[in-house]
Write an enzyme that holds these catalytic residues in place. Structure first.
Site, PDB file in Angstrom:
ATOM      1  N   ASP A 242      -5.319  -5.678   4.851  1.00 42.03           N
ATOM      2  CA  ASP A 242      -6.447  -6.448   5.379  1.00 42.03           C
ATOM      3  C   ASP A 242      -6.444  -7.881   4.873  1.00 42.03           C
ATOM      4  OD1 ASP A 242      -7.579  -4.482   6.947  1.00 42.03           O
ATOM      5  OD2 ASP A 242      -8.505  -3.523   5.212  1.00 42.03           O
TER       6      ASP A 242
ATOM      7  N   LYS B 183     -12.516  -1.148  18.246  1.00 39.54           N
ATOM      8  CA  LYS B 183     -11.169  -1.623  18.594  1.00 39.54           C
ATOM      9  C   LYS B 183     -10.793  -1.268  20.031  1.00 39.54           C
ATOM     10  CE  LYS B 183      -9.882  -1.614  13.739  1.00 39.54           C
ATOM     11  NZ  LYS B 183      -8.798  -1.838  12.787  1.00 39.54           N
TER      12      LYS B 183
ATOM     13  N   LYS C  80     -14.511   2.763  14.415  1.00 37.67           N
ATOM     14  CA  LYS C  80     -13.278   2.003  14.682  1.00 37.67           C
ATOM     15  C   LYS C  80     -12.807   2.194  16.125  1.00 37.67           C
ATOM     16  CE  LYS C  80     -11.946   2.023   9.918  1.00 37.67           C
ATOM     17  NZ  LYS C  80     -11.230   2.645   8.820  1.00 37.67           N
TER      18      LYS C  80
ATOM     19  N   ASN D  32       0.844  -1.191   0.000  1.00 38.95           N
ATOM     20  CA  ASN D  32       0.000   0.000   0.000  1.00 38.95           C
ATOM     21  C   ASN D  32       0.884   1.247   0.000  1.00 38.95           C
ATOM     22  OD1 ASN D  32       0.517   0.850   2.829  1.00 38.95           O
ATOM     23  ND2 ASN D  32      -0.442  -1.127   3.271  1.00 38.95           N
TER      24      ASN D  32
ATOM     25  N   PHE E 193      -5.247   4.661  14.049  1.00 36.19           N
ATOM     26  CA  PHE E 193      -5.356   5.631  12.963  1.00 36.19           C
ATOM     27  C   PHE E 193      -6.498   5.212  12.053  1.00 36.19           C
ATOM     28  CE2 PHE E 193      -1.877   8.734  12.710  1.00 36.19           C
ATOM     29  CZ  PHE E 193      -1.230   8.386  13.888  1.00 36.19           C
TER      30      PHE E 193
ATOM     31  N   LYS F  13       8.687 -17.896  -8.867  1.00 32.55           N
ATOM     32  CA  LYS F  13       8.110 -16.757  -9.590  1.00 32.55           C
ATOM     33  C   LYS F  13       6.989 -17.246 -10.522  1.00 32.55           C
ATOM     34  CE  LYS F  13       9.359 -12.988 -12.605  1.00 32.55           C
ATOM     35  NZ  LYS F  13      10.236 -12.622 -13.673  1.00 32.55           N
TER      36      LYS F  13
END
Ligand code: CTP
Length: 405
Positions: free
Chosen positions: A277, A338, A334, A208, A320, A287
């Site tokens: 996730d 959490k 969240k 990401n 965050f 490969k």
């Protein structure tokens, strides 16, 4: 002690303004670059020229016009300052500061400043004890402003009581202390940063856009504040800070393992990592060769923070929420799900926020629903805001004693 520090002194209209000439002189001798702002009333007590000669810098009084070389004076002065000292601070100034009123250069600069602020009230005892002044001081204290208690003694109005400006040497010591104060000393802090890397085959991965900047700034600020810091970092674009323990990981699974190894012994966890996730169910050992189509089967990764939320005893948990829409709503969800102490939310699509830039535009959301929204600021400044809040929370809770490991 204060070498290279930029100190902005705001002088308001109290008789004790004369003492601040010595404060400015002492701060300069300690190595600071000192600038002075005065209210118009303050100039009735001491001439701007006196401060100008002492500091070697132009003195700012007028909102428009006299701040030499400064474009948009209040913003430039606020940006210049590593810390602002207001001395003496009149009851009128405290009331304006507490309520965000900005009707002159000094109050406007203070409102535009997100740095450390020290206020030295000085006034008649009855004015100081008045519930209005006391409640204004309480508002400021809760916002993290450092208030210097006035001394008791003979006052200019002929009475004796509390309200004297502390001696210059004490004011200067307080200014030095805010730069050396280790608000997290004795605490152990775990910070995660960067993005996790989920292997597809030995050369490819799912990743990401996290750069790790925010997490590294938080880890650095925590260490500078005296904490014993472990930084668990995935893929990051910046050098990790030096004065702390760095553990490098790749995948979410590895990050979870490393986090759980030390979770019991830390006082706070700040999960700024962008944890993937999903991971590839069966990463290829060799490969993968080209084909017209390819399907990757993904399985859900563990939600590390959610797990910590169920395991936590006294630890402070900070999360965050990087969102692209409905920022506050998603972040609040969240925070609750959490079991966090607070969550730092931002819209990563906003200009000046998000991944590869050095700034962020964030809000901190608390369990009682309070939202603190910050303007665009450097990630290092946001890190300071976060660490100050962690320090305030950790003052009441005891988990670790450094050296017990
Ligand atoms: N987090 C985590 N483990 C995960 C996913 C996220 O510990 N597998 C942490 C992040 O470090 C961050 C917070 O949880 O502090 C972000 O939560 P969340 O937004 O739920 O992660 P997303 O994956 O972005 O969730 P969603 O896709 O629902 O927006």
């Amino acid at each position: 002690m204060l070498a290279d520090k930029n100190i902005l002194i705001g002088v308001t209209g109290g008789i004790a303004a004369y003492k601040v000439v010595e404060v400015a002189s002492r701060l300069k001798k300690s190595g600071a670059n000192v600038r002075v702002m005065m209210t118009k009333n303050a100039t009735e007590f001491v001439s701007p020229r006196t401060f100008q000669e002492i500091t070697g810098n132009a003195v700012s009084v007028e909102m428009f016009g006299d701040a030499a070389n400064f474009h948009v004076a209040h913003i430039a002065l606020a940006d210049f300052a590593d810390a602002i000292l207001i001395a003496p601070a009149t009851a009128n100034f405290l009331a304006k500061m507490a309520h965000g009123i900005c009707d002159d250069l000094l109050t406007t600069t203070v409102l535009a400043c997100d740095k450390k602020i020290i206020v030295a009230p000085s006034m008649n005892t009855k004015m100081f004890d008045n519930p209005a002044t006391q409640s204004n001081l309480q508002i400021l204290r809760e916002r993290g402003v450092k208030i210097l208690e006035p001394a008791t003694g003979e006052l200019a109005c002929g009475t004796t009581g509390k309200g004297r400006l502390p001696e210059p040497v004490e004011i200067c010591a307080a200014v030095e202390k805010i730069f050396t104060d280790k608000i997290l000393s004795g605490k152990k802090i775990l910070v995660t940063a960067g993005g996790t890397v989920e292997a597809i085959d030995p050369v490819r991965y799912i990743g990401n856009r996290s750069s790790g900047r925010m997490g590294c700034e938080i880890a650095k600020t925590a260490a500078d504040s005296g904490a014993q810091v472990t930084l668990i970092a995935g893929k990051i674009e910046v050098e990790p800070p030096k004065n702390l323990t760095v553990i490098r990981v790749e995948s979410a699974t590895q990050m979870r393992e490393e986090v759980l190894k030390i979770f019991d012994s830390v006082d706070a966890v700040i999960m700024s990592a962008a944890v993937a996730d999903f991971r590839v169910k069966n990463p290829a050992a060799q490969k993968i060769k080209k084909s017209d189509e390819m399907t990757l089967e993904l399985v859900k990764n563990p939600d590390i923070l959610r797990e910590l939320g169920t395991l936590k005893q006294n630890q402070i948990l900070i999360g965050f929420a990087a969102e692209t829409q409905n920022v506050l709503e998603y972040a609040k969800k969240k925070l609750a799900e959490k079991n966090l102490d607070f969550i730092v939310a931002n819209d990563v699509t906003a200009e000046g926020a998000g991944f590869s830039v050095p700034t962020n535009i964030a809000s901190i959301i608390w369990r009682d629903g309070t939202v603190e929204s910050f303007p665009k600021m450097k990630k290092s400044a946001l890190a300071e805001k976060i660490i100050e809040r962690v320090a305030n929370l950790s003052g009441d809770r005891k988990i670790s004693t450094v050296n017990d490991a």
